[in-house]
Structures are given as C-alpha cells and as structure tokens.
Design a protein around this motif. Sequence first.
Motif, mmCIF file in Angstrom:
data_model
loop_
_atom_site.group_PDB
_atom_site.id
_atom_site.type_symbol
_atom_site.label_atom_id
_atom_site.label_comp_id
_atom_site.label_asym_id
_atom_site.label_seq_id
_atom_site.Cartn_x
_atom_site.Cartn_y
_atom_site.Cartn_z
ATOM 1 N N ASN A 279 20.436 -23.301 -27.939
ATOM 2 C CA ASN A 279 21.207 -24.499 -27.612
ATOM 3 C C ASN A 279 22.545 -24.107 -26.987
ATOM 4 O O ASN A 279 22.970 -22.953 -27.044
ATOM 5 C CB ASN A 279 21.358 -25.431 -28.821
ATOM 6 C CG ASN A 279 22.273 -24.896 -29.897
ATOM 7 O OD1 ASN A 279 23.347 -24.374 -29.628
ATOM 8 N ND2 ASN A 279 21.865 -25.033 -31.151
ATOM 9 N N ASN A 280 23.160 -25.075 -26.356
ATOM 10 C CA ASN A 280 24.394 -24.806 -25.600
ATOM 11 C C ASN A 280 25.511 -24.252 -26.470
ATOM 12 O O ASN A 280 26.260 -23.376 -26.027
ATOM 13 C CB ASN A 280 24.859 -26.074 -24.892
ATOM 14 C CG ASN A 280 23.942 -26.472 -23.766
ATOM 15 O OD1 ASN A 280 23.099 -25.692 -23.319
ATOM 16 N ND2 ASN A 280 24.080 -27.695 -23.286
ATOM 17 N N PRO B 122 23.284 -24.069 -18.443
ATOM 18 C CA PRO B 122 24.033 -25.331 -18.387
ATOM 19 C C PRO B 122 25.342 -25.242 -17.595
ATOM 20 O O PRO B 122 26.010 -24.202 -17.589
ATOM 21 C CB PRO B 122 24.314 -25.643 -19.860
ATOM 22 C CG PRO B 122 24.280 -24.314 -20.542
ATOM 23 C CD PRO B 122 23.271 -23.487 -19.792
ATOM 24 N N GLU C 5 27.266 -20.648 -25.809
ATOM 25 C CA GLU C 5 28.711 -20.548 -25.615
ATOM 26 C C GLU C 5 29.337 -19.598 -26.634
ATOM 27 O O GLU C 5 30.225 -18.807 -26.298
ATOM 28 C CB GLU C 5 29.326 -21.940 -25.724
ATOM 29 C CG GLU C 5 30.733 -22.027 -25.212
ATOM 30 C CD GLU C 5 31.226 -23.462 -25.162
ATOM 31 O OE1 GLU C 5 32.253 -23.735 -25.822
ATOM 32 O OE2 GLU C 5 30.598 -24.301 -24.486
ATOM 33 N N ARG D 135 27.856 -26.588 -18.524
ATOM 34 C CA ARG D 135 28.834 -26.374 -19.595
ATOM 35 C C ARG D 135 29.240 -24.899 -19.696
ATOM 36 O O ARG D 135 30.393 -24.580 -19.972
ATOM 37 C CB ARG D 135 28.233 -26.868 -20.912
ATOM 38 C CG ARG D 135 29.062 -26.605 -22.117
ATOM 39 C CD ARG D 135 28.349 -27.093 -23.354
ATOM 40 N NE ARG D 135 29.095 -26.700 -24.530
ATOM 41 C CZ ARG D 135 29.123 -27.386 -25.634
ATOM 42 N NH1 ARG D 135 28.450 -28.511 -25.740
ATOM 43 N NH2 ARG D 135 29.816 -26.965 -26.663
#
Length: 117
Positions: free
Chosen positions: A81-82, A10, A86, A12
């Motif tokens: 998931n993001n 991502p 992270e 992100r």
Amino acid sequence: MKFLVDAQLPVRLARFLESAGYDTIHTKDLPHKNATSDTEINSISIRDNRIVITKDSDFLNSFLTIKEPYKLLLITTGNINNLELEAIFAANLQFLSELFVSHSYIEMTRDSIIVHY
C-alpha cells in the motif's frame, strides 16, 4: 538527484520525493501521461539525468542490454500500500542518494537494498 516515477507507482510517491527536496516528475506529469512509452521515458531519463523508479522489468531489460534509462531504481516489493511504500522510501532515501552517486542500478525490496554492479 532527479527522479522520474513510472506509471505503476503512485503519484503520491513523486510528491513525497518532491517534498523531500528532490526534482521529481511522475509519468502523469508528462504530455502523454501514463501512456508515455518506455522509449520516451528512457529518452527523458537520459536527457535530464533522471533516475527511473519503476516496478516494470522491461526497464531492467533495456538497462541491461542498451544501458537505458540513465539510472534505475527497481521496486520489487510486490503488492504494497502507498503508506508502506512511502515509509520504505522515507527510511532509505538518504542511503539511496549516497548509493546512486556511484551506482546505476539498485533494487529495493520491502526489507533490503540490493546494489547491482
């Protein structure tokens, strides 16, 4: 330390790395965006001394055969998931920075960092 985040990860993540103080670009930041070829990504990586962060095993194959990209962080977390991704980076970023001083190919899983020699 500079990073180039590949298309299947991502944007992100790239922004997180930027906010942590690292010079980071995502393939979406490049002229051909996520359609940028692996060859071009390798060239940018070598030209700019950027560590490619990817889930794509094609980069591993090119690294092992022709030593491109410049350095490689292979993400082998499977589907994640993001927020989890992270969090893994947040927990390991300082250690990764230290490892990349003397290593060129590192793999990061959900719960471990593997240094390949």
